[in-house]
Motif scaffolding. Structure first.
Motif, PDB file in Angstrom:
ATOM      1  N   ALA A 132      44.349  54.885  83.520  1.00 19.68           N
ATOM      2  CA  ALA A 132      44.684  55.911  82.532  1.00 19.68           C
ATOM      3  C   ALA A 132      45.476  57.058  83.152  1.00 19.68           C
ATOM      4  CB  ALA A 132      43.407  56.449  81.893  1.00 19.68           C
ATOM      5  N   TYR A 139      46.059  58.631  77.168  1.00 20.78           N
ATOM      6  CA  TYR A 139      44.633  58.749  77.438  1.00 20.78           C
ATOM      7  C   TYR A 139      44.164  60.178  77.691  1.00 20.78           C
ATOM      8  CZ  TYR A 139      44.877  53.672  78.048  1.00 20.78           C
ATOM      9  OH  TYR A 139      45.079  52.338  77.849  1.00 20.78           O
ATOM     10  N   GLU A 169      36.580  57.150  84.011  1.00 20.81           N
ATOM     11  CA  GLU A 169      37.459  56.829  82.890  1.00 20.81           C
ATOM     12  C   GLU A 169      38.839  56.381  83.348  1.00 20.81           C
ATOM     13  OE1 GLU A 169      35.667  59.759  79.407  1.00 20.81           O
ATOM     14  OE2 GLU A 169      37.278  60.484  80.693  1.00 20.81           O
ATOM     15  N   SER A 170      39.316  56.905  84.457  1.00 20.55           N
ATOM     16  CA  SER A 170      40.641  56.498  84.935  1.00 20.55           C
ATOM     17  C   SER A 170      40.668  55.034  85.321  1.00 20.55           C
ATOM     18  CB  SER A 170      41.057  57.357  86.134  1.00 20.55           C
ATOM     19  OG  SER A 170      40.146  57.203  87.210  1.00 20.55           O
ATOM     20  N   PHE A 173      38.847  52.939  81.267  1.00 20.23           N
ATOM     21  CA  PHE A 173      39.348  53.266  79.934  1.00 20.23           C
ATOM     22  C   PHE A 173      40.345  52.236  79.380  1.00 20.23           C
ATOM     23  CE2 PHE A 173      39.763  57.253  77.199  1.00 20.23           C
ATOM     24  CZ  PHE A 173      38.398  57.304  76.965  1.00 20.23           C
ATOM     25  N   PRO A 174      41.323  51.798  80.170  1.00 23.63           N
ATOM     26  CA  PRO A 174      42.316  50.874  79.611  1.00 23.63           C
ATOM     27  C   PRO A 174      41.745  49.525  79.186  1.00 23.63           C
ATOM     28  CG  PRO A 174      43.142  51.920  81.598  1.00 23.63           C
ATOM     29  CD  PRO A 174      41.675  52.234  81.530  1.00 23.63           C
TER      30      PRO A 174
END
Length: 271
Positions: A132, A139, A169-170, A173-174
């Motif tokens: 992200a 994002y 999240e980095s 997330f994707p």
């Protein structure tokens, strides 16, 4: 150091300020509750014309918050960072301190877990290319080091993904939000253990969510002392690296406090 949910930890100058403004805080809250109980008319035409009265104590309330903010600029707050890390990564931050989120840091972490044979090189490459951090417009900007001022139980939806997925999240997330890749998520979940970092965050290191946001939460805590129920919410984002001395301790998955961290710190959510 201030635990935002605990009035007894507030420095003397803060307590003195809040004591002087208790009346304003109380009047604003009580009027807000009165206004919340006003029902709009049932008649459609009257409902269209209906305007709920404003809170006449709001200007004084905001003025009091404005006056507290400068006092907080030199203060430090207890905060919590929810993450998933390997034992080697924990040792590294305890030795060198905390770095803020970046593609360079993600790449270094990926290379380390590959070297430890915790992740296949091709999966690491996919995580890096899909991160992200490459797409802040899609994002959101994930730079900095995010913490929350109140302890949150690890089963809460606000943090369960963070302690369950390595890299934050980095990293994961994707692979979420309708494009779930079960193999990728399983690989990310299999690295390390859930961790809660107890951190001392200097207000001077934060950006965006700063002193004025903290005043709202602190006023909410005062309202709790009046007997009102409030849910407390306050996040910090440090855009500067934090030294080793800022880390109070690391609570790891498997330790008793990890599964009931709110109780361990004497915090009740008020929800």
């Amino acid at each position: 150091m201030i635990s935002v949910w605990d009035l007894d930890t507030y420095d003397g100058d803060i307590q003195d300020y809040l004591n002087r403004h208790q009346g304003t805080i109380r009047l604003h809250r009580e009027r807000a509750l009165e206004l919340d109980n006003i029902e709009p008319p049932r008649d459609l035409q009257e409902r269209i014309r209906f305007r709920k009265p404003t809170n006449e104590h709001y200007p004084a309330y905001m003025e009091a918050r404005d006056g507290l903010a400068p006092i907080l600029e030199s203060k430090s707050f207890r905060a919590f960072h929810y993450t998933r890390m390997t034992d080697a990564e924990v040792e590294r931050i305890l030795r060198a301190g905390i770095r803020t989120t970046s593609l360079d840091l993600l790449n270094e972490r990926l290379q380390s877990v590959v070297e430890e044979k915790l992740l296949k090189p091709e999966i690491a490459e996919t995580i890096y290319r899909s991160s992200a951090l490459h797409s802040p417009h899609e994002y959101g900007d994930r730079r900095g080091f995010w913490t929350t001022a109140c302890p949150i139980d690890v089963t809460d939806s606000a943090v369960d993904m963070l302690v369950g997925h390595w890299g934050g999240e980095s990293s994961y997330f994707p692979f979420m939000g309708g494009t779930e890749d079960e193999a990728m998520l399983a690989a990310i979940q299999g690295i390390g253990r859930g961790r809660i970092l107890e951190i001392e965050v200097p207000m001077s290191s934060t950006q965006g969510v700063g002193p004025h946001s903290a005043t709202k939460t602190m006023f909410d805590v005062v309202e709790r002392s009046f007997g009102h129920e409030n849910s407390l919410a306050l996040d910090f984002n440090s855009l500067e690296p934090l030294p080793r001395s800022a880390i109070i301790r690391v609570i790891s998955e498997g330790e008793a406090e990890f599964d009931d961290v709110a109780t361990a710190f004497g915090y009740t959510s008020g929800e």
